[in-house]
Design a protein around this motif. Structure first.
Motif, PDB file in Angstrom:
ATOM      1  N   MET A   1       9.152  43.945  29.422  1.00  0.00           N
ATOM      2  CA  MET A   1      10.077  43.828  28.073  1.00  0.00           C
ATOM      3  C   MET A   1       9.384  43.188  27.271  1.00  0.00           C
ATOM      4  O   MET A   1       9.077  43.343  26.655  1.00  0.00           O
ATOM      5  N   VAL A   2       9.429  41.905  27.974  1.00  0.00           N
ATOM      6  CA  VAL A   2       9.287  40.606  26.976  1.00  0.00           C
ATOM      7  C   VAL A   2       7.200  41.186  27.184  1.00  0.00           C
ATOM      8  O   VAL A   2       7.522  40.545  26.092  1.00  0.00           O
ATOM      9  N   PHE A   3       6.808  41.471  27.954  1.00  0.00           N
ATOM     10  CA  PHE A   3       4.826  41.319  27.784  1.00  0.00           C
ATOM     11  C   PHE A   3       5.381  42.938  26.475  1.00  0.00           C
ATOM     12  O   PHE A   3       4.250  42.372  25.510  1.00  0.00           O
ATOM     13  N   ASN A   4       6.070  43.818  26.605  1.00  0.00           N
ATOM     14  CA  ASN A   4       6.109  44.361  24.743  1.00  0.00           C
ATOM     15  C   ASN A   4       6.127  43.817  23.697  1.00  0.00           C
ATOM     16  O   ASN A   4       5.302  44.486  22.906  1.00  0.00           O
ATOM     17  N   LYS A   5       6.816  42.724  23.805  1.00  0.00           N
ATOM     18  CA  LYS A   5       7.585  42.467  22.491  1.00  0.00           C
ATOM     19  C   LYS A   5       6.385  41.776  22.206  1.00  0.00           C
ATOM     20  O   LYS A   5       5.977  41.290  20.553  1.00  0.00           O
ATOM     21  N   TYR A   6       4.770  40.707  22.982  1.00  0.00           N
ATOM     22  CA  TYR A   6       4.498  39.681  22.319  1.00  0.00           C
ATOM     23  C   TYR A   6       2.717  41.000  22.437  1.00  0.00           C
ATOM     24  O   TYR A   6       2.471  40.816  21.218  1.00  0.00           O
ATOM     25  N   ILE A   7       2.592  42.268  22.965  1.00  0.00           N
ATOM     26  CA  ILE A   7       1.815  43.101  22.582  1.00  0.00           C
ATOM     27  C   ILE A   7       2.175  43.740  20.664  1.00  0.00           C
ATOM     28  O   ILE A   7       1.018  43.772  20.427  1.00  0.00           O
ATOM     29  N   ASN A   8       3.671  44.619  20.348  1.00  0.00           N
ATOM     30  CA  ASN A   8       3.779  43.996  19.847  1.00  0.00           C
ATOM     31  C   ASN A   8       3.441  42.941  18.288  1.00  0.00           C
ATOM     32  O   ASN A   8       2.680  43.481  16.797  1.00  0.00           O
ATOM     33  N   PHE A   9       3.663  41.843  18.562  1.00  0.00           N
ATOM     34  CA  PHE A   9       3.455  40.932  17.498  1.00  0.00           C
ATOM     35  C   PHE A   9       2.140  40.661  17.620  1.00  0.00           C
ATOM     36  O   PHE A   9       1.127  39.875  16.469  1.00  0.00           O
ATOM     37  N   LEU A  10       0.637  41.215  18.389  1.00  0.00           N
ATOM     38  CA  LEU A  10      -0.111  40.954  18.610  1.00  0.00           C
ATOM     39  C   LEU A  10      -0.506  42.248  17.567  1.00  0.00           C
ATOM     40  O   LEU A  10      -1.812  42.247  16.845  1.00  0.00           O
ATOM     41  N   LEU A  11      -0.458  43.371  17.872  1.00  0.00           N
ATOM     42  CA  LEU A  11      -0.869  44.264  16.531  1.00  0.00           C
ATOM     43  C   LEU A  11      -0.656  43.983  15.678  1.00  0.00           C
ATOM     44  O   LEU A  11      -1.544  44.283  14.738  1.00  0.00           O
ATOM     45  N   ILE A  12       0.553  43.777  15.019  1.00  0.00           N
ATOM     46  CA  ILE A  12       1.076  43.055  13.610  1.00  0.00           C
ATOM     47  C   ILE A  12       0.024  41.772  13.393  1.00  0.00           C
ATOM     48  O   ILE A  12      -0.851  42.096  11.849  1.00  0.00           O
ATOM     49  N   ILE A  13      -0.180  41.321  14.248  1.00  0.00           N
ATOM     50  CA  ILE A  13      -1.417  39.478  13.700  1.00  0.00           C
ATOM     51  C   ILE A  13      -2.143  40.726  13.375  1.00  0.00           C
ATOM     52  O   ILE A  13      -2.968  40.011  12.328  1.00  0.00           O
ATOM     53  N   ILE A  14      -2.927  41.231  14.503  1.00  0.00           N
ATOM     54  CA  ILE A  14      -4.442  42.317  14.574  1.00  0.00           C
ATOM     55  C   ILE A  14      -4.798  42.820  12.753  1.00  0.00           C
ATOM     56  O   ILE A  14      -5.301  42.962  12.302  1.00  0.00           O
ATOM     57  N   GLY A  15      -3.638  43.422  12.649  1.00  0.00           N
ATOM     58  CA  GLY A  15      -3.729  44.201  11.826  1.00  0.00           C
ATOM     59  C   GLY A  15      -3.595  43.793  10.733  1.00  0.00           C
ATOM     60  O   GLY A  15      -4.338  44.745   9.406  1.00  0.00           O
ATOM     61  N   SER A  16      -3.146  42.437  10.439  1.00  0.00           N
ATOM     62  CA  SER A  16      -2.475  41.842   9.195  1.00  0.00           C
ATOM     63  C   SER A  16      -4.152  41.472   9.082  1.00  0.00           C
ATOM     64  O   SER A  16      -4.914  40.927   8.050  1.00  0.00           O
ATOM     65  N   VAL A  17      -4.961  40.602  10.311  1.00  0.00           N
ATOM     66  CA  VAL A  17      -6.325  39.636   9.495  1.00  0.00           C
ATOM     67  C   VAL A  17      -7.645  41.100   9.385  1.00  0.00           C
ATOM     68  O   VAL A  17      -8.274  40.723   7.941  1.00  0.00           O
ATOM     69  N   ILE A  18      -7.206  42.189  10.204  1.00  0.00           N
ATOM     70  CA  ILE A  18      -8.280  43.521   9.847  1.00  0.00           C
ATOM     71  C   ILE A  18      -8.118  44.119   8.152  1.00  0.00           C
ATOM     72  O   ILE A  18      -9.328  43.808   7.536  1.00  0.00           O
ATOM     73  N   ALA A  19      -6.933  44.015   7.606  1.00  0.00           N
ATOM     74  CA  ALA A  19      -6.730  44.317   6.127  1.00  0.00           C
ATOM     75  C   ALA A  19      -7.046  43.119   5.613  1.00  0.00           C
ATOM     76  O   ALA A  19      -7.659  43.904   4.321  1.00  0.00           O
ATOM     77  N   ILE A  20      -6.791  41.799   5.308  1.00  0.00           N
ATOM     78  CA  ILE A  20      -7.378  40.950   4.704  1.00  0.00           C
ATOM     79  C   ILE A  20      -8.559  40.512   4.438  1.00  0.00           C
ATOM     80  O   ILE A  20      -9.149  40.239   4.043  1.00  0.00           O
ATOM     81  N   TYR A  21      -8.989  41.030   5.918  1.00  0.00           N
ATOM     82  CA  TYR A  21     -10.501  40.885   5.929  1.00  0.00           C
ATOM     83  C   TYR A  21     -10.866  41.794   4.840  1.00  0.00           C
ATOM     84  O   TYR A  21     -12.154  41.593   4.151  1.00  0.00           O
ATOM     85  N   ALA A  22     -10.499  42.583   5.255  1.00  0.00           N
ATOM     86  CA  ALA A  22     -11.418  43.999   4.274  1.00  0.00           C
ATOM     87  C   ALA A  22     -11.190  43.842   3.346  1.00  0.00           C
ATOM     88  O   ALA A  22     -11.450  44.064   2.911  1.00  0.00           O
TER      89      ALA A  22
END
Length: 63
Positions: A1-22
């Motif tokens: 369950m905790v692992f899913n929480k980290y995946i969610n935050f990682l997806l948000i961070i990765i998506g934000s970085v990609i969008a800012i980079y673009a």
């Protein structure tokens, strides 16, 4: 369950970085921007699906 929480935050961070980079490039790459926003929204959707609604909480309190 905790692992899913980290995946969610990682997806948000990765998506934000990609969008800012673009957006940071002189010529915006629309495809990369859309992919970043999709990843960001997917992470936000996964987090919001784990939060119970306020109405659901009130229904449980009355019983």
């Amino acid at each position: 369950m905790v692992f899913n929480k980290y995946i969610n935050f990682l997806l948000i961070i990765i998506g934000s970085v990609i969008a800012i980079y673009a957006q940071a490039e002189e010529e915006q790459n629309t495809i990369i921007l859309v992919v970043g926003i999709v990843i960001l929204m997917f992470g936000l959707f996964r987090i919001s699906s784990t939060i119970p609604s306020k109405k659901e909480k009130e229904d449980h309190d009355t019983f």
